[in-house]
Design an enzyme around this catalytic site. Structure first.
Site, PDB file in Angstrom:
ATOM      1  N   GLU A  89     -29.144 -25.232  -2.451  1.00 48.93           N
ATOM      2  CA  GLU A  89     -28.764 -23.806  -1.725  1.00 48.93           C
ATOM      3  C   GLU A  89     -28.644 -23.821  -0.311  1.00 48.93           C
ATOM      4  O   GLU A  89     -27.480 -23.260   0.345  1.00 48.93           O
ATOM      5  CB  GLU A  89     -29.819 -22.914  -1.943  1.00 48.93           C
ATOM      6  CG  GLU A  89     -29.951 -22.347  -3.367  1.00 48.93           C
ATOM      7  CD  GLU A  89     -31.218 -21.514  -3.484  1.00 48.93           C
ATOM      8  OE1 GLU A  89     -31.863 -20.931  -2.572  1.00 48.93           O
ATOM      9  OE2 GLU A  89     -31.663 -21.297  -4.794  1.00 48.93           O
ATOM     10  N   SER A 134     -23.665 -45.744   0.202  1.00 43.84           N
ATOM     11  CA  SER A 134     -22.862 -45.338  -1.134  1.00 43.84           C
ATOM     12  C   SER A 134     -22.305 -46.002  -2.142  1.00 43.84           C
ATOM     13  O   SER A 134     -21.906 -45.800  -3.050  1.00 43.84           O
ATOM     14  CB  SER A 134     -21.934 -44.553  -0.292  1.00 43.84           C
ATOM     15  OG  SER A 134     -22.247 -43.836   0.858  1.00 43.84           O
ATOM     16  N   HIS A 155     -22.134 -33.565 -10.150  1.00 41.77           N
ATOM     17  CA  HIS A 155     -22.128 -34.833  -9.334  1.00 41.77           C
ATOM     18  C   HIS A 155     -22.964 -34.627  -8.123  1.00 41.77           C
ATOM     19  O   HIS A 155     -23.904 -35.419  -7.630  1.00 41.77           O
ATOM     20  CB  HIS A 155     -20.914 -35.658  -9.206  1.00 41.77           C
ATOM     21  CG  HIS A 155     -20.678 -36.803  -8.339  1.00 41.77           C
ATOM     22  ND1 HIS A 155     -21.419 -38.009  -8.800  1.00 41.77           N
ATOM     23  CD2 HIS A 155     -20.297 -36.998  -7.472  1.00 41.77           C
ATOM     24  CE1 HIS A 155     -21.382 -38.852  -7.832  1.00 41.77           C
ATOM     25  NE2 HIS A 155     -20.311 -38.150  -6.947  1.00 41.77           N
ATOM     26  N   SER A 156     -22.192 -33.637  -7.394  1.00 43.13           N
ATOM     27  CA  SER A 156     -22.672 -33.628  -5.844  1.00 43.13           C
ATOM     28  C   SER A 156     -22.334 -32.257  -5.551  1.00 43.13           C
ATOM     29  O   SER A 156     -21.544 -31.376  -6.542  1.00 43.13           O
ATOM     30  CB  SER A 156     -22.208 -34.717  -4.903  1.00 43.13           C
ATOM     31  OG  SER A 156     -21.043 -34.415  -4.702  1.00 43.13           O
TER      32      SER A 156
END
Lengths: 397, 480
Positions: free
Chosen positions: B157, B243, B372-373
């Site tokens: 959020e 990453s 996923h993100s």
């Protein structure tokens, strides 16, 4: 053929070092700030039996003196033996130093740099890996993050292109992105450069591809003396260091001191002081330059030859002092014209020493072509002594 | 001469393999612990296939069932094995040959079974065997799963509100995160992909520390250098998230190698998704770990999706567990939404990895409930009711909660108290993290090397001079 070539290279080196060095003491003194701090008492007199961090300049000037003055007179060896000696010494001193690569164990390494190490230190510390460069380099990164000091060997530097992801995204980065929590004291080494008809894939010059990776240090060795010193320094460094060896220089012979010594990773080496032009070079091209220097001296020129050794970062202190003296620069490199070490060096010199230049910086590089197999074509892709002579004549007009 | 070398090589292999059995195995029959009994038998299939495969696909080949182990006893003194019409020596060992040409099928008739302990209603399946947990441990697992879920909700959020730039949830994978972490020790080295913050949470990373990293403030251990969710803690043995996919797998082998050199009573564990198993690093790392006999657990979170790529487009094998055999690695498939099954499997894997010095592959089947993100909207490539089904009916937390409450260890009152407390703590942590100043500009140039070199110092000076000359163009809240 290889033996003749290497002895020719050795002869050039020997001739160069026998030349009188009237300028040497003055230059040596200018460089001695860092040496004095380490050596306590000036070059030559210190370091017997103790570890000395020597500036290569001071060392070169009195190497004859040191060798003559030291207790045991030094010992002669070939460059691959010097690298091996450095590995053995460091592995004896520090149990966290380990070696990994293809055929480094019982086979002794493709260029015999790790010959005998597996018998001395065991299979675990001298680790034979399956053929997966990205993965054993990654393995080295993981081991380094956990406290080991791996020395990763690429059988040929060109194969390390497969390890580019690990080297760029992790090796160079993780110390930074982890906020300094994890360090990566890894050494990545191997033979590269244009050899004798090894074909394009075995003739890569990786220093040009790696040079922009932040977090990496790069050095290139060119003599048995600096090979041993740089290998030891690279192993002891807390940063990831890529050590570039050259396929054609492994059989160079030189007498090196018996006492322990290391070379400074960030320093350039004064090969031949001079007044007319600064020639910056490294690795195998050093020998082409010295061969051209013979011809140039006969023609009345006095070139100053510096082996930059440290490819990342550049030793702008030594280079700058030279430019301030000669005002003319020639860079001789084996990288390709586009995006090579010469390109970056030229840019750094312009940024820092523009006012001292009397002529545009010249840069002699290899052609922008894959290295052909045919010997005549291969010779034409790299810089030859005749071109160096012509370039100096042009600069000094 | 060649025959002699081959014979020696094959008997050497068999001897080395026989050495790998733990002492208690004796004649080759496992007696304890309970989980070693579940080392799978040779694959089911047509009889012809089975016969030709027995030589090298069975996990129990070194327990005395194959010709390779038999060769150990038969070896005469001069090392030369009498040639046998039914078998032939090659580098790598003896293989039986067969006159019928049979290709191995591309897949087995049945998929590898999935280990689970709790049914969908949170009741232990009768006859199931699992690692017992104390009430204290069980409750800690539950509360941490809830904390992870709430942390994900609130940080997600916060990203939507523009307070942080990016976030990545572990929705649906809370059991994997927490239960696997609970089965490890603090000396075990964790090399995450990026969907495993629960492992770090379990180890003691505080909500404030998570928030600091997401906001990239000056208290972030990464000094503001990485995107949110790229946590790392040397102190808690959790390698900083990097990453690129699957690059941590070879790192894990290296870390395990270092543990092996130090003879430590610990293992490395590395996590990755179904997509990560397509990377070259996956294959090489598994191969290395097997050859090097490295104590590492390869934990695959098979959650069905790699951004928008479903597993049907990722690989054609029976999931990931089947690949372990190809590298000579023991593996297990487990219900990733079953906290007790995950806990038991990792507990067993860890013990095998450490005592036997071998890698283990764990494939946890689960579902990526979230996108996923925050840069993804998964409703674009998968049906909403599929997501809802997994979010509600297959939720690992409510399933485990039913078991915990079934033991009278938890109540509804405690549930609402926990949730409101965690939520409040998180909101406070976010507010504090948001107010905390960012790292100064000096930290832009440190840690590239151990000591800052002159060229970087010059670049820093140049930047500082520019900021001084044009202060209006630079943010005022970042100290110089």
């Amino acid at each position: 053929m290889a033996a003749a070539a290497s002895s020719a290279l050795h002869a050039v080196g020997a001739v160069a070092s026998a030349k009188p060095r009237s300028a040497a003491p003055a230059v040596a003194r200018r460089r001695s700030v860092r040496v004095a701090a380490a050596a306590k008492g000036g070059p030559g007199s210190s370091g017997r039996g103790r570890l000395v961090t020597r500036s290569a300049v001071a060392a070169k000037a009195d190497e004859a003196a040191a060798a003559a003055g030291s207790k045991s007179g030094g010992h002669e060896l070939l460059m691959f033996e010097a690298l091996r000696e450095a590995l053995i010494e460091e592995m004896n001193l520090d149990p966290t130093v380990c070696v990994m690569g293809e055929d480094v164990g019982h086979y002794g390494g493709s260029y015999k740099v790790t010959k005998g190490l597996a018998e001395m230190f065991g299979d675990l510390r001298v680790l034979d890996t399956p053929i997966a460069e990205n993965s054993f380099t990654g393995m080295g990164v993981g081991a380094a993050m956990k406290g080991l000091r791996p020395v990763v060997e690429g059988m040929n530097m060109g194969f390390l292109l497969l390890a580019y992801n690990q080297i760029s995204n992790n090796c160079g980065m993780l110390h930074y992105t982890s906020g300094g929590q994890f360090k990566i004291p890894i050494v990545i080494r191997g033979p590269g450069g244009v050899g004798r008809q090894l074909g394009a894939e075995h003739s890569q010059r990786l220093e040009s591809y790696f040079q922009s990776i932040p977090g990496l240090q790069m050095v290139a060795c060119s003599t048995p003396y600096n090979a041993k010193g740089l290998m030891k320094a690279a192993i002891r460094s807390e940063n990831p260091v890529v050590l570039f060896e050259h396929v054609l220089l492994y059989n160079l012979k030189e007498k090196i001191p018996d006492e322990e010594y290391i070379c400074c990773l960030e320093e350039a080496e004064m090969v031949r002081p001079g007044e007319h032009v600064t020639i910056l070079t490294y690795s195998r091209m050093r020998y082409h330059v010295m061969q051209a220097a013979k011809t140039l001296v006969n023609k009345g020129y006095d070139p100053e030859v510096i082996d930059i050794r440290s490819l990342k970062p550049f030793d702008l202190h030594t280079i700058g002092n030279s430019i301030k003296k000669t005002h003319r620069v020639l860079i001789v490199e084996e990288c390709m014209r586009t995006g090579g070490i010469g390109a970056s060096l030229r840019s750094a010199i312009i940024d820092n020493f523009w006012d001292y230049l009397d002529a545009p910086i010249m840069c002699l590089s290899s052609q922008d072509v894959p290295t052909p197999y045919a010997a005549t074509l291969e010779d034409a892709t790299v810089v030859q002594p005749a071109q160096i002579v012509a370039a100096v004549e042009q600069i000094c007009q | 001469m060649a025959a002699l070398w081959l014979a020696r090589a094959s008997s050497q292999l068999a001897r080395r393999a026989a050495r790998r059995l733990p002492a208690r195995h004796g004649s080759g029959e496992p007696t304890s612990p309970w989980f070693l009994g579940v080392v799978p038998p040779p694959a089911l299939g047509s009889p012809a296939v089975e016969k030709s495969r027995r030589g090298f696909c069975s996990v129990r080949r070194f327990a005395g069932e194959s010709s390779a182990a038999a060769a150990v006893d038969e070896e005469p003194e001069n090392g030369f094995v009498a040639s046998d019409q039914q078998a032939v020596d090659f580098p790598g060992g003896k293989v039986s040959f067969v006159a019928e040409m049979n290709f191995l099928p591309d897949s087995m008739k049945e998929r590898i079974n999935c280990y689970r302990v709790l049914d969908d209603d949170g009741r232990t399946i009768s006859g199931s065997r699992f690692q017992e947990v104390s009430k204290e441990l069980a409750l800690k697992m539950y509360t941490e799963m809830v904390t992870l879920q709430i942390m994900d909700t609130i940080f997600y959020e916060a990203q939507r509100q523009g307070r942080i730039s990016f976030y990545l949830t572990s929705n649906g994978e809370e059991a994997i995160n927490i239960a696997s972490a609970a089965a490890l020790g603090m000396d075990d080295i964790v090399l995450p992909q990026y969907r495993e913050p629960g492992v770090l949470l379990w180890r003691g990373f505080t909500l404030q520390e998570f928030a600091n990293q997401c906001f990239g403030n000056k208290l972030d251990y990464g000094k503001g250098r990485q995107m949110p969710i790229h946590y790392g803690s040397n102190r808690l043995n959790y390698f900083t998230v990097s990453s690129p996919i699957a690059t941590q797998l070879p790192h894990a082998v290296g870390a395990a190698y270092s543990l092996k050199m130090d003879k430590k009573d610990a293992c490395a564990i590395t996590y990755f998704g179904d997509g990560g198993t397509s990377e070259g690093d996956f294959h090489a790392a598994l191969n290395f770990a097997a050859v090097m006999e490295a104590p590492v657990i390869f934990f695959c979170r098979n959650n069905g999706w790699a951004i928008s790529t479903p597993t049907t487009e990722q690989f054609r094998s029976d999931g990931v567990v089947i690949r372990g055999q190809a590298y000579g690695i023991r593996g297990i498939r487990v219900d990733g939404n079953d906290a007790l099954a995950v806990y038991s499997a990792v507990h067993a894997a860890r013990e095998m990895a450490i005592t036997e010095g071998r890698p283990i592959l764990v494939e946890a089947l689960t579902y990526r409930v979230g996108h996923h993100s925050t840069s993804d909207d998964s409703t674009k490539y998968r049906p909403v009711d599929e997501i809802e089904h997994w979010r509600t009916e297959r939720d690992p937390i409510s399933r485990y909660r039913k078991w915990v409450q079934g033991n009278d260890w938890w109540s509804d009152a405690e549930e609402s108290e926990l949730r409101s407390r965690v939520r409040k703590e998180l909101l406070q942590a976010i507010q504090a993290a948001e107010r905390m100043p960012k790292p100064p500009v000096t930290e832009l140039f440190t840690d590239v090397y151990d000591k800052i070199p002159s060229n970087l110092r010059e670049q820093e000076q140049f930047l500082r001079d520019t900021i001084m000359k044009h202060p209006a163009d630079y943010p005022t809240d970042v100290p110089v």
